[in-house]
Write an enzyme that holds these catalytic residues in place. Structure first.
Site, PDB file in Angstrom:
ATOM      1  N   GLU A  54     -16.342  22.480  41.553  1.00 38.66           N
ATOM      2  CA  GLU A  54     -17.446  22.765  40.639  1.00 38.66           C
ATOM      3  C   GLU A  54     -17.014  23.638  39.471  1.00 38.66           C
ATOM      4  OE1 GLU A  54     -19.114  23.740  44.801  1.00 38.66           O
ATOM      5  OE2 GLU A  54     -17.139  23.332  43.922  1.00 38.66           O
ATOM      6  N   THR A 198      11.067  10.401  71.584  1.00 35.84           N
ATOM      7  CA  THR A 198      11.322   9.799  70.276  1.00 35.84           C
ATOM      8  C   THR A 198      12.444  10.537  69.561  1.00 35.84           C
ATOM      9  OG1 THR A 198       9.017   9.086  70.103  1.00 35.84           O
ATOM     10  CG2 THR A 198      10.285   9.166  68.067  1.00 35.84           C
ATOM     11  N   LEU A 206      11.482  12.746  59.949  1.00 39.94           N
ATOM     12  CA  LEU A 206      10.030  12.915  59.819  1.00 39.94           C
ATOM     13  C   LEU A 206       9.622  13.529  58.491  1.00 39.94           C
ATOM     14  CD1 LEU A 206       8.957  14.154  63.386  1.00 39.94           C
ATOM     15  CD2 LEU A 206       8.809  11.844  62.446  1.00 39.94           C
TER      16      LEU A 206
END
Length: 374
Positions: A54, A198, A206
């Site tokens: 705003e 993993t 990543l």
């Protein structure tokens, strides 16, 4: 133009603006100042600590804000936070009308923005494109009302639900377009999370590549602290924030070694099976101002999360190939529901093509009367 139609069009533009920026741990907010059909100012919340949407829009409008309508996707704040209350700036701007997408769900906010504006004689309309406005802040809503991180689950799988061949090879199941979309998904989250299996199988970095945006915090779920100190996530921990979630009984010596390399170690309670309590882990991440997490596997972690009904949304990339190895877990390693009616499902669902792959995504809904099998 009918006022309601004009309000809808302007609010949609405000929501388009809101998708920009990187305001976490604050919500995405967009704002427009308009004199009837003419936009005289617009803005969005770019980053935490910077001006709210705003304020940016009103500053751009300047004197043209007098007598105008202010559109904002989220109720203006009426409290002192990282920045002063937006209601005071709105009151001094001279706008005569404020249209709000949805109410502020923050239970800790002292004061009500809409009522503050109404009490000063400004016309206030609440609920313009409300469903869309609420969807825009879905992760932040959970973070601020439940003190836990919002969790997205990403899967990349074959038509028969597999994530690797019989030899364990998994690069690459999905196409280049899907992998690029995953990079974009990462930029939209505060953290990306994987399980220790993993890390051991793929040794990923990543990080965000090939698309603009920051790399999220990397979270490794590792109940026994098996993460190698020479893995890529540990070796680059001083470049990209990295943490390992483990249990109270995990080795203190390994923990000290990881912390010496720049990794933050978070200890949470262990489950009966000796795994990390993921509900507690998501709470600990929220304490560290992680609003949203994208879990990228593997199968055991995905299954554990679904068994405890923790994922809030699903992103599945389905490649047009068949792998079918016997005896190897599928994309999700869990017992699953007894009946299809008991299964978690995406609702509403979005289907699209991503290169040669199908990409299905959306919020996950869990049946109320049936517990998911663990």
């Amino acid at each position: 133009m009918v006022v309601a139609d004009l309000d809808t069009r302007m609010m949609q533009h405000a929501m388009d603006l809101a998708s920009r920026g990187d305001p976490s741990p604050n919500p995405h907010v967009g704002s427009v100042v308009a004199q009837e059909e003419q936009i005289v100012g617009e803005g969005f919340h770019e980053s935490a600590g910077l001006d709210h949407a705003e304020i940016v829009a009103l500053r751009a409008a300047g004197e043209a804000a007098r007598g105008a309508t202010l559109y904002v996707t989220l109720e203006p704040c009426n409290h002192e936070g990282r920045t002063p209350p937006c209601t005071e700036a709105i009151l001094t701007s001279g706008v005569s009308r404020v249209v709000i997408g949805c109410r502020d769900p923050n239970p800790n906010v002292a004061g009500d923005g809409a009522e503050r504006l109404r009490s000063a004689g400004i016309e206030v309309v609440v609920g313009c494109l409300e469903a869309e406005a609420k969807s825009l802040i879905r992760p932040w809503r959970k973070y601020i009302t439940e003190q836990t991180s919002y969790l997205g689950l990403k899967l990349a799988l074959s038509l028969d639900g597999r994530i690797a061949t019989r030899t364990g090879a998994s690069r690459w199941i999905t196409c280049a377009d899907s992998r690029l979309r995953v990079q974009t998904l990462r930029t939209a989250h505060d953290a990306v999370m994987i399980g220790i299996n993993t890390v051991l199988a793929d040794d990923p970095r990543l990080t965000v590549r090939d698309v603009p945006g920051r790399s999220p915090v990397r979270v490794i779920v590792d109940s026994k602290l098996r993460v190698p100190t020479n893995s890529q996530v540990v070796a680059t921990a001083r470049e990209v924030p990295t943490c390992v979630v483990t249990t109270p009984d995990a080795s203190r010596a390994i923990s000290d070694s990881l912390e010496g390399a720049g990794v933050s170690v978070i200890r949470v309670a262990a489950t009966a099976e000796g795994r990390c309590d993921m509900r507690a882990a998501l709470h600990e991440l929220a304490v560290r101002e992680v609003v949203s997490v994208l879990c990228e596997g593997g199968a055991e972690l995905a299954g554990s999360l679904l068994a405890t009904r923790l994922p809030d949304e699903l992103h599945a990339f389905v490649a047009p190939l068949l792998l079918g190895p016997r005896g190897r877990a599928g994309a999700v390693d869990w017992a699953g529901p007894e009946n299809p009616s008991d299964a978690p499902r995406i609702e509403p669902v979005r289907w699209e093509l991503c290169g040669s792959d199908a990409y299905v995504s959306g919020p996950l809904v869990y049946p109320k009367k049936s517990a998911t099998a663990a």
